[in-house]
Design an enzyme around this catalytic site. Structure first.
Site, PDB file in Angstrom:
ATOM      1  N   GLY A 122       0.801  -1.213   0.000  1.00 22.81           N
ATOM      2  CA  GLY A 122       0.000   0.000   0.000  1.00 22.81           C
ATOM      3  C   GLY A 122       0.832   1.259   0.000  1.00 22.81           C
ATOM      4  O   GLY A 122       2.015   1.248  -0.327  1.00 22.81           O
ATOM      5  N   ALA A 123       0.203   2.387   0.368  1.00 27.51           N
ATOM      6  CA  ALA A 123       0.833   3.708   0.266  1.00 27.51           C
ATOM      7  C   ALA A 123       1.389   3.871  -1.156  1.00 27.51           C
ATOM      8  O   ALA A 123       2.562   4.172  -1.364  1.00 27.51           O
ATOM      9  CB  ALA A 123       1.913   3.888   1.312  1.00 27.51           C
ATOM     10  N   HIS A 134       4.608   1.890  -7.901  1.00 28.65           N
ATOM     11  CA  HIS A 134       3.607   0.821  -7.848  1.00 28.65           C
ATOM     12  C   HIS A 134       2.693   0.867  -9.080  1.00 28.65           C
ATOM     13  O   HIS A 134       2.369  -0.166  -9.676  1.00 28.65           O
ATOM     14  CB  HIS A 134       2.719   0.978  -6.609  1.00 28.65           C
ATOM     15  N   LYS A 161      13.710  -1.932  -7.683  1.00 29.99           N
ATOM     16  CA  LYS A 161      14.251  -1.146  -6.571  1.00 29.99           C
ATOM     17  C   LYS A 161      14.602  -2.057  -5.407  1.00 29.99           C
ATOM     18  O   LYS A 161      15.618  -1.885  -4.752  1.00 29.99           O
ATOM     19  CB  LYS A 161      13.255  -0.075  -6.114  1.00 29.99           C
TER      20      LYS A 161
END
Length: 280
Positions: free
Chosen positions: A33-34, A39, A152
């Site tokens: 999330g976030a 994403h 990443k």
């Protein structure tokens, strides 16, 4: 576009079964999330390659250490759902801890010996056991055709590829290049921990490891470059450097070899944020 939110494994499997019956391919994008543009790039990549895409949001307690940021980790499900809908995601799977691990918390774990014990694994003991366990569960819960992960978290990607191969899980794992801010900082949910001054310092991480990569290609010594980079980061405002390492890209083994695909990996503290990054 609307997006369905599913909370149980049974509902997720029912949806995937329906897609399979219709002859559709399925992509999976696991997240905590976030959501940021990194994403969303994973989701867009999945949409370009699969007919239907599931994004998952689960802040996994098993990959946080005793003194880490489990309680303070940003949780923004409503905003995340809107972002996923905007880019065209089809399903958000957002289970709670009991749904994921059962009421007793689960006793089985996946451990990738060696690869999961170095670098991040050495500084965050048990971290990759938590990652490997939850990703194994997500892959088996959804059984997608392809699952997408960002480069990443390069060591995480290597760990996932290894256990998927070892356990014969019938899913293709695809790495997606790191998405960066205009000044080079790798996008991360933990960047939210940086204050204004720290945010100005943070791009030094990418600049430094990029310089290490260039100097190594020109014949520089790996150990000397690691020490140089550590000093650059400390002098530039980072409080602590866990590692700057040159490793073989395929399995992160030691032994820098000219002409072989290598990876420069780094983890360092800046204020409350522990930032990681890597370059080829």
């Amino acid at each position: 576009m609307t997006i369905s939110t599913l909370r149980t494994v049974a509902d997720l499997r029912a949806q995937v079964s329906q897609w399979r019956a219709d002859g559709l391919t399925v992509g999976l994008v696991p997240t905590m999330g976030a959501l940021h543009d990194g994403h969303l790039t994973l989701v867009k990549t999945a949409l370009a390659k699969c007919d239907r895409v599931i994004a998952t949001i689960f802040v996994n307690p098993k990959q946080f250490g005793p003194n880490e940021d489990l309680d303070s980790y940003p949780r923004t499900e409503n905003e995340d759902r809107e972002k996923l809908a905007d880019v065209g995601g089809h399903v958000l799977f957002a289970p709670n801890v009991a749904e994921m691990y059962g009421t007793d918390g689960g006793v089985t774990k996946i451990c990738v010996s060696g690869l999961g014990d170095i670098l991040e694994g050495a500084f965050r003991p048990g971290f990759f056991d938590g990652v490997a366990t939850v990703v194994t569960k997500l892959l088996l819960q959804a059984l997608p055709d392809v699952a997408f992960f960002g480069e990443k978290d390069y060591q995480q990607l290597a760990v996932i590829k290894r256990f998927v191969a070892d356990l014969n899980i019938p899913v293709t794992i695809e790495g997606v290049p790191t998405v960066r801010e205009t000044d080079g900082l790798a996008m991360s949910s933990r960047n939210a921990y940086l204050d204004r001054e720290e945010r100005q310092i943070a791009p030094l991480l990418y600049r430094t490891i990029s310089e290490v990569s260039e100097r190594f290609k020109m014949g520089g010594d790996a150990e000397a470059l690691s020490k140089w980079a550590t000093q650059q980061l400390l002098e530039g405002g980072f409080q602590k450097v866990d590692y700057v390492a040159l490793r073989k890209a395929q399995d992160l083994a030691e032994g820098a070899v000219k002409g072989e695909a290598m990876r420069v990996l780094v983890a360092a503290f800046l204020g409350k944020a522990r930032l990681i990054d890597n370059v080829g």
